[in-house]
Design an enzyme around this catalytic site. Structure first.
Site: not given
Ligand code: DX5
Ligand code: ZN
Length: 239
Positions: A53, A193
């Site tokens: 990310d 996601d």
């Molecule tokens: C949020 C990111 C995600 C995040 C997901 O902006 O794009 O990829 O890391 O984390 P979880 O699975 O904890 O929601």
């Molecule tokens: Zn992400």
């Protein structure tokens, strides 16, 4: 893009075809003090690929990391890397992220002035081009670009932070895209996601998600192997 990217992606596609949906762990909440070790732990835990990310503190409030870290992950990782760009004017940096080793480059529709051109540029640079949409963006807005993208990433949380609660609006969007793909015969992959857990992975897989990004559900678990296996088992049980 890394030289063995074609091979890494072919492997990912083969896994999808043979075993069904895969979990891509997001590094956001990992121990960045031991990044190479985290990459190694995740890959040996069976991760089919890793999700990175990139946030610029402007497109989203948080600032995470950029090219230097993506390059470091590339050096440490054997498998495919998805770079999720949450930045303003992603057009200006896609070439650099492709060079840094992204196998999949994911850009947000909301941040693009010419989505078609950007997706085509990504493809011409080598990586797979994926188009992301935030929860408030209607799914119909990706339809004009389905012929030029290799995947659609449906966000099930507001982009910007890990550990948020799953927004079920993603389920309708995934189902809509899965139906459209069947109808039109497209080949784009479906990704999701945000907020993935043992409770939410079944419904997203049933709605058609194939590349399932999971941050906290994997990284906050003491045992990555067990966390990935359990999530994938649930996902595959419903598809
Ligand atoms: C949020 C990111 C995600 C995040 C997901 O902006 O794009 O990829 O890391 O984390 P979880 O699975 O904890 O929601
Ligand atoms: Zn992400």
């Amino acid at each position: 893009m890394n030289p063995s990217a074609g091979q890494a992606l072919a492997q990912l596609s083969a896994t999808l075809a043979a075993r069904g949906p895969v979990v891509l762990p997001a590094l956001l909440l990992c121990d960045f003090g031991h990044l190479a070790r985290e990459v190694e732990r995740l890959e040996s835990a069976g991760a089919a690929g890793l999700h990175l990310d990139v946030m610029d503190g402007r497109f989203v409030p948080q600032l995470t990391y950029g090219l230097v870290v993506v390059e470091a992950v590339r050096r440490a990782a054997k498998g495919p890397l998805e770079v999720h760009l949450m930045v303003e004017q992603p057009e200006s940096c896609i070439e650099h992220y492709a060079e840094a080793g992204a196998d999949i480059l994911t850009v947000h529709l909301e941040g693009l002035s010419d989505p078609r051109l950007t997706l085509q540029t990504i493809s011409s640079l080598g990586p797979q081009a994926h188009l992301a949409i935030s929860p408030a963006t209607p799914v119909e807005r990706v339809e004009p670009y389905l012929d030029v993208c290799d995947g659609v990433l449906v966000m099930s949380v507001e982009p910007g932070f890990g550990g948020q609660r799953f927004n079920p609006v993603a389920l309708e969007k995934l189902a809509h895209l899965a139906a459209l793909r069947k109808e039109r015969g497209g080949s784009f992959k479906l990704a999701v996601d945000g907020g993935i857990s043992t409770e939410t992975i079944g419904p997203v897989a049933a709605a058609g998600a194939e590349l399932i990004v999971a941050g906290s559900a994997v990284i906050r678990s003491p045992d990555y192997t067990q966390a990935i296996a359990q999530l994938e088992q649930i996902a595959r049980g419903v598809t």
